[in-house]
Structures are given as structure tokens and as C-alpha cells.
Design a protein around this motif. Structure first.
Motif: not given
Length: 288
Positions: A181-185, A238-245, A275-282, A286-287
């Protein structure tokens, strides 16, 4: 461990130094996800993430790059490949920068390597923990990383395999299909990049031959699938399926880059971007 959460790792040869920096930061913060899928250099970086070996990716990607046995231009002409695959997938993990096989086999994380079937041109998704032994595990990594001209075709369980990037460069759809449900790309190209049609396709067609026509077809249409996946990624974000780095700067790193200073800069970029995106990633993972 974050369940129903994936880590999707693009390849890119030595551009994997960026991924190494990102994963180093995640390891330091002890961020562990339940599912890891990687292509080519991505699965190589994933291996040390799953075995929890802090600093190993930096050694294998940057320090080893200057070794004359790592990248050999003569390999393009003698058909052994630009990258010395035996050195990378045997000598390094077993002798020079030892891989912690015990930690890997004990890991509860699912790790999938992506390769391409040379006959069909379709992606092959291999569960790394289903390898029969350490040697076959390294052969899976090798198969996922064997780009035409850069490395020879790899035989695996009756299949002839090449680099997974030919058929599924950014396997986020596979990760979603498998229930994440959550995908870190983690991409190795900056935002806005779009792939162009491959050059020298006639040469590849001649080298691959009729038996491996599927691999040629995959190369021919690779840019279309790649760019379509990037379009999907924009919607998934946009729909929360992915977090892109992705690299915040274009450091112009070549696939077969040997300059250690450039690779070190790319590694640090990955580390600092994460490091700069860590808080947003967590906040994202975490949701539920």
C-alpha cells in the motif's frame, strides 16, 4: 518493520552510488520495510540493505570501481562484457567485501530481483530467498544486472536472462500488484528525465540473434515502457501509492563511471537527499 510497504530500486550501473547513499541513511535510521524489489544495480544495493551491512554498498560501488578487474573495456570486444561479472558476483562478495549470507537468509524481508527472459522479452520476478544456495543467489543478482554488451547472457533454471531494466526498469507496478500500500521508489535519474529510443539497435539485434529476439524487442520498446511508468509514478504520488526519491542534481554520471570522486559525490547526494526527506518519508509510511 513497516508492513505492506515496498522499496523499489531502479538500476543504472554506477549511478547506483546514489541508491547506496539513500540506503545507507535508511539503515542508519533502522528503517526496515517488508518488501524490496530491485533491478540490476538496484538489486545489488538491495542485497546489503537486507543483510543490514552498513557501509558495504559504498565499498562495493565506489572503492571497488578503481580496481582494474571491475570495469574492463576489452570485455566489450571479447564478449565477456564491460563489467567483470565473475569478479563482481564472486570475488567481491566471497573474498574482498564479504557478504553476510547468514543475515540475508534469516531476514524476514521479501526481496525480489527483476530479470528479462531473452526469448519472450518479458520480465521475470525472482524471489531471492528461494535461491537454493549462496552461489545461485549471486547468479540471480548477476542475471538481473546483465545488460547486453555490458555483460553476457545468464542461464538460470532453464531460462536465458538479461538485465531486468530491459523489460521493467522501475517495478513499482509489480510492488503494488503484490499488495503493498506504500511504495518508496528510488530513482537514479533526476526528476523530469525521460528516456529516448535506444541507439545501435541493429548491432544489438545481430549480437543477440534470433534465439533472443525477445530481448531485442524489449530493448526496442524499453523507452516507451519506462516513460509510461514515470507517468504512472506521478499519479501514484498524488493518490498516496508512492513516495519518490530522485537525484536533486544531475551530476552527469555515466553507467560505467570509474571516477571515484564523482561516485563519492553521487553517494553523498543520495545520503543528503534522503536525510532532507526523512521526516516526510516517515510521515508517509507511518500513515495507514
Amino acid at each position: 518493520m513497516y508492513l505492506e510497504t515496498s522499496l523499489v530500486l531502479e538500476g543504472g550501473g554506477m549511478r547506483g552510488a546514489y541508491t547506496a547513499g539513500v540506503l545507507q541513511y535508511l539503515l542508519e535510521k533502522k528503517v526496515e520495510v517488508s518488501y524490496v524489489i530491485g533491478v540490476s544495480a538496484g538489486i545489488c544495493q538491495a542485497a546489503s540493505y537486507v543483510s543490514k551491512q552498513l557501509g558495504r554498498n559504498k565499498k562495493t560501488t565506489i572503492e571497488m570501481a578503481s580496481d582494474s578487474r571491475y570495469i574492463r573495456y576489452k570485455g566489450v570486444f571479447d564478449k565477456t562484457g564491460l563489467f567483470n561479472m565473475d569478479f563482481i558476483f564472486d570475488e567481491i562478495p566471497n573474498n574482498l567485501v564479504k557478504y553476510d549470507y547468514d543475515a540475508f537468509w534469516k531476514s524476514k524481508q521479501k526481496m525480489i530481483a527483476v530479470a528479462t527472459d531473452c526469448k519472450t522479452g518479458k520480465p521475470v520476478y525472482i524471489n531471492c530467498h528461494q535461491a537454493s544456495n549462496n552461489k545461485e543467489l549471486n547468479n540471480i543478482f548477476k542475471a538481473s544486472s546483465s545488460l547486453p554488451l555490458f555483460a553476457p547472457v545468464v542461464s538460470f533454471r532453464g531460462m536465458s536472462l538479461l538485465d531486468g531494466g530491459l523489460s521493467d526498469s522501475i517495478p513499482v507496478n509489480k510492488a503494488i500488484h503484490d499488495g503493498n500500500k506504500k511504495n518508496i521508489v528510488i530513482l537514479t535519474r533526476p526528476r523530469g528525465y525521460r528516456k529516448k529510443p535506444a541507439k545501435g539497435l541493429k548491432l544489438y539485434k545481430r549480437l543477440l540473434g534470433k534465439d533472443y529476439s525477445g530481448a531485442y524487442k524489449a530493448m526496442e520498446t524499453r523507452y516507451l515502457h519506462y516513460n509510461k511508468t514515470l507517468d504512472h509514478l506521478e499519479a501514484y504520488q498524488k493518490n498516496g501509492l508512492a513516495f519518490v526519491i530522485a537525484p536533486s542534481k544531475d551530476l552527469k554520471i555515466k553507467r560505467a563511471e570509474k571516477n571515484q570522486n564523482k561516485l563519492e559525490a553521487l553517494y553523498q547526494l543520495g545520503y543528503n537527499d534522503m536525510k532532507s526527506k526523512y521526516d516526510k518519508l516517515i510521515n508517509y509510511i507511518g500513515q495507514y
